[in-house]
Design a protein around this motif. Structure first.
Motif: not given
Length: 492
Positions: A123, A148-150, A166
């Motif tokens: 990720g 996805f919120k990173a 992520i």
């Protein structure tokens, strides 16, 4: 005599099927002409397999920021006022935005769109610093449309490299290529989201390597079409390896004009490893201010060709000061690596771990010497520049020899020498004619002339009297904290 051609059946042949021969034209059979055309087509690069291979590793990055209070109708906020001021547009007669009377819940608004690529299967995603800078939220979208919120792991402004994370596993990571194997003229491909158009593929060739556009980076120049939104996306070679991060373009219109720049992956990986380990990048420094060595300066001091980094000044107490580096030195090597141009030194020093014991080679008044130096860490703020030489020193003692080249000089006091941390020199109290044309100013401190150190007005007179004034005379002088060379040329 021309061979007879069946024009009715010529459409069955390709242009490649008509070959010029001595004395006439030969029409090849349609099957042979088609085979030659296919063979020629096969010689062109085919990017389809590369897109299938690398495409799933490229991501779209959207950033969000909290929206500020919008101005009421008929009012103008400070950003709009700054726009009018910057571009010289007359400011409309409108009231400014008033501060809100009561707090309102802030909403997150779209801020920008960029690109990135999956660095590891667990990720970690690499992109540009300017893509995520100032973002309150970073959204990463994969090619399979998952979002996805990173979390921003770390970001480095100097190299424009950032790493975000992520919460996902089993992701298709890219293969990192060897930038040293990259050749000018080689085909390369880019994948990104120009103008928000996801997974757009463009291609071109490497136009140049080691292109100087930044303090710490020798960029890869290409003619691959890069536009806003491509930033942070990968530059890919024909082996499907990422060799750079698309970062900048040269443009007069804001759009692509045939010149784009990518951050070399060896530099980007070095930065990313530090970001992942500590969240920041630690760089070395030695405490000098430098400038290029001009051709005429190189010739006048006996260096031969313009190479290295000319030291304008040395920070008091810095590693360079401790090692014995002096203003006017030309640094030609660092840890055995040649400093061909001034931009080489910050890169070599910056990539050295603080605390490392290194060696620098300097050229000083006709001689080369090696100095041992311990690398320090880059500080966030520079120290203020001292201006001791600009203070009044009392009555000047003019020099007859100096006046011949348009100079009037005086002794430095012991207090000034101590404050400037110099052993000798003379202070310029007036300039005219040749000295003025060379750029010398009142209160400059002359440290050496004609490759000879000056300790007093008497020494200055003696050296200048012997100098051939029909040729340019090199002068090493200090202005404030920094030193530089000037050439006093004879009048024509």
């Amino acid at each position: 005599m021309m061979s007879r051609i069946d024009w009715k059946n010529l459409h069955a042949c390709t242009l490649a099927g008509v070959i010029a021969l001595a004395g006439g034209l030969l029409v090849l059979p349609p099957q042979t002409a088609h085979a030659q055309a296919v063979a020629a087509a096969r010689g062109l690069p085919d990017f389809t397999d590369l897109v299938d291979q690398v495409g799933p590793s490229v991501v779209n990055i959207r950033t969000l920021e909290k929206a500020s209070e919008r101005p009421a109708p008929g009012t103008m906020d400070e950003e709009m006022l700054e726009f009018f001021r910057r571009f010289g547009v007359p400011v409309p007669n409108m009231p400014r935005q008033q501060a809100p009377q009561r707090p309102r819940q802030q909403e997150e608004q779209p801020r920008g769109v960029g690109s990135g690529f999956i660095l590891t299967s667990d990720g970690y995603v690499m992109t540009n610093h300017h893509v995520v800078e100032g973002a309150d939220e970073v959204i990463v979208t994969l090619t399979d449309k998952r979002e996805f919120k990173a979390k921003i792991v770390g970001s480095d402004k100097r190299t424009d490299v950032a790493v975000v994370k992520i919460d996902a596993t089993g992701l298709p990571a890219v293969k990192v290529g060897d930038v040293n194997r990259l050749r000018v003229g080689e085909w390369v491909m880019a994948i990104g989201s120009p103008f928000g158009l996801d997974n757009s593929v463009t291609a071109g060739i490497v136009s140049a390597k080691q292109r100087d556009t930044g303090d710490y980076l020798p960029f890869i120049q290409t003619d691959v079409a890069i536009n806003p939104g491509n930033s942070g996306g990968p530059l890919i070679n024909m082996r499907g390896e990422v060799v750079g991060i698309n970062s900048q373009i040269y443009s007069r219109s804001g759009g692509f004009m045939g010149i784009s720049f990518a951050i070399p992956m060896d530099e980007a990986i070095r930065v990313s490893e530090q970001l992942r380990a500590t969240g920041r990048v630690s760089r070395g420094r030695i405490g000098v201010q430098i400038e290029p060595v001009a051709k005429d300066v190189a010739e006048s001091i006996g260096l031969g060709k313009p190479q290295g980094a000319l030291v304008r000044g040395v920070e008091a107490g810095s590693p360079a000061d401790t090692a014995g580096v002096e203003a006017g030195d030309v640094i030609t090597r660092f840890d055995g690596k040649a400093v061909e141009k001034v931009a080489d030194l910050p890169r070599l020093v910056g990539n050295t771990k603080p605390g490392t014991k290194s060696t620098i080679t300097v050229f000083r008044r006709g001689n080369t010497r090696d100095l041992a130096i311990t690398i320090a860490e880059v500080e966030p703020d520079d120290k203020p520049v001292a201006k001791a030489a600009e203070r009044d020193t009392g009555k000047a003692k003019p020099s007859a020899a100096a006046q011949q080249v348009g100079l009037s000089v005086a002794e430095l006091t012991d207090a000034q020498k101590k404050e400037l941390k110099i052993k000798g020199g003379v202070r310029v109290v007036a300039v005219a004619e040749a000295a003025a044309r060379a750029g010398l100013r009142e209160n400059d401190v002359i440290l050496a002339i004609a490759n000879t150190e000056i300790g007093s007005v008497k020494e200055f007179d003696a050296v200048l009297a012997k100098a051939d004034k029909t040729k340019p005379v090199n002068v090493l002088f200090r202005r404030g904290e920094w030193a530089q060379y000037a050439l006093i040329r004879p009048a024509r």
